[in-house]
Design an enzyme around this catalytic site. Sequence first.
Site, short mmCIF file in Angstrom:
data_model
loop_
_atom_site.label_atom_id
_atom_site.label_comp_id
_atom_site.label_asym_id
_atom_site.label_seq_id
_atom_site.Cartn_x
_atom_site.Cartn_y
_atom_site.Cartn_z
N GLN A 89 0.81 -1.21 0.00
CA GLN A 89 0.00 0.00 0.00
C GLN A 89 0.85 1.27 0.00
O GLN A 89 0.32 2.37 0.06
CB GLN A 89 -0.94 -0.01 1.21
N HIS A 153 -0.64 -0.52 5.60
CA HIS A 153 -1.00 0.54 6.56
C HIS A 153 0.06 1.62 6.75
O HIS A 153 0.62 1.78 7.82
CB HIS A 153 -1.38 -0.09 7.91
N GLU A 247 -13.95 3.29 10.81
CA GLU A 247 -14.43 4.28 11.78
C GLU A 247 -14.32 5.71 11.26
O GLU A 247 -13.38 6.04 10.54
CB GLU A 247 -13.60 4.21 13.07
N TYR A 257 -7.81 5.79 20.41
CA TYR A 257 -8.95 5.32 19.60
C TYR A 257 -9.12 3.80 19.62
O TYR A 257 -9.94 3.25 18.89
CB TYR A 257 -8.87 5.93 18.19
N TYR A 268 -9.82 -10.93 9.09
CA TYR A 268 -10.24 -11.34 7.74
C TYR A 268 -10.68 -12.79 7.73
O TYR A 268 -11.50 -13.21 6.93
CB TYR A 268 -9.10 -11.11 6.74
#
Lengths: 373, 133
Positions: A89, A153, A247, A257, A268
């Site tokens: 990513q 991420h 979220e 959080y 998953y």
Amino acid sequence: MKNSVLVLSLFVVMLYTSCAQDAKNQIDTPSKTPFTAELLIDELQIPWGMAFLPDDSMLVTEKTGSLIHFEKGKKTMIEGVPEVYNRGQGGLLDIELHPDYENNGWIYMTYSSKEGKEKGGNTALIRTQLKDNSLVNSELLYKATPNTTKGQHFGSRIAFDNEGYLYFSVGDRGNRDVNPQDINKDCGKVYRLLDDGSIPKDNPFVGKKGAKTAIFSYGHRNPQGLVKHPKTGVIWNHEHGPRGGDELNIVKKGANYGWPVITYGINYSGTSITDKTAMEGMEQPVHYWVPSIAPSGMSFVTSDNYGDYKDNLLVGSLVFQYLERLVLEGGKVVKREKLLPGLGRVRDVKEGPDGLIYVAVEGKGIYKLVPKS
Amino acid sequence: MKTFIFLYFTCVLTAVSQLYQEPTLEESIQRGGEIYANFCVSCHLEKGEGVEGAFPPLAKSDYLAQNREASIRGVKFGQQGELVVNGQTYNGIMAPMGLEDEEIADVMNYILNSWGNHSDRMVRIEEVTAIEK
């Protein structure tokens, strides 16, 4: 008569069930929208971030590492872009202009960087200036450590508030049990800096021994949406959950959080991560998505160009390939709408200085939402 | 004596072949599973089922079974455009993941031997290296 009684009772039942449904996970597809989507920039691979220059031209980041200047229908490749760690990513990520860009010319960008001793990469933030189709005076403001060859991420989005603070996000880098809950470590955080990269004295963990003092909030998974609320000036974020549990949050100073201690998502594989969705000392989201929409990019609508869209929030969905409209009331999501269904993986959405909405779609390009007159 | 020499060489040869053997399929699959969990699972999901209308399934995929080279090329260089998998048309985009050739071989071996998929032929590094854009 019998029939009408039946129909009536059926109607009552339907009404009841539709009222009883949790509005959270209900989404409507409107038959009419106040705009038509016009392809403004075509042939882009993965347009990740967009910025609007004062001369009405645009800067677009491509994940693979190129920066495109789009002016009067023409694309120009910008030189001097830092080398990106193009894995998973990672890549060239967000771009944002300084609020006083017209006077100081600073452009901020996040990307995955190989800088450092260890193999792999992690998210970095630079500021730079554009001169003669090239980036000049580039300064590295922050580099998350350590590097890792994991593909997940990196985050990342950049936002400025009204008080001169700069915020950016870094995801947990695929190390959820180590990074997000530890303020002595990078990743899984929203950071707050001054515009020159220095750490504000009033950051929440300044003076705390061992802490990464650039951290503003923690316990995040992978935030790819970060934006200033146009009225309150407070920063909002959204982040990818695992399977379920994306979220929408209001980012508060020093707040936790909860990832991965509390979450509305599961692995998953279908196995559970935690049985807790709430805990003392951890923030609850404004809204959570089950199933995951895979949110990327976010913008409030501040103009009157789209009728009752004003003050609504727009969020891109990578997995379901549409633009989501969220109507907020009293700090809660009261209505969700699916705009542009089937458009493609929506990577970013922004309101331009012209008050129009621009949508970046993977494999397609940048769409402009032209209001219907 | 002849039998002894024969046995001796057989043993030596076996030992040599054991020591210098290429990585076994099983080990490759195991490493491939980690790559899958790292790079692929968020879209193609844990059981390779994919997401309807968005990400094609890898489990029991006819495309995968019939287009080995194109599948490897897709992982190596990314993929874009129409793709028909098990009768469903997908029109998406997969970014190149930046994997090493060895990692691509591993993850292909994992995918080709999971969730009801089976391949008789192991994907080797040379095969991946040879595939060009």
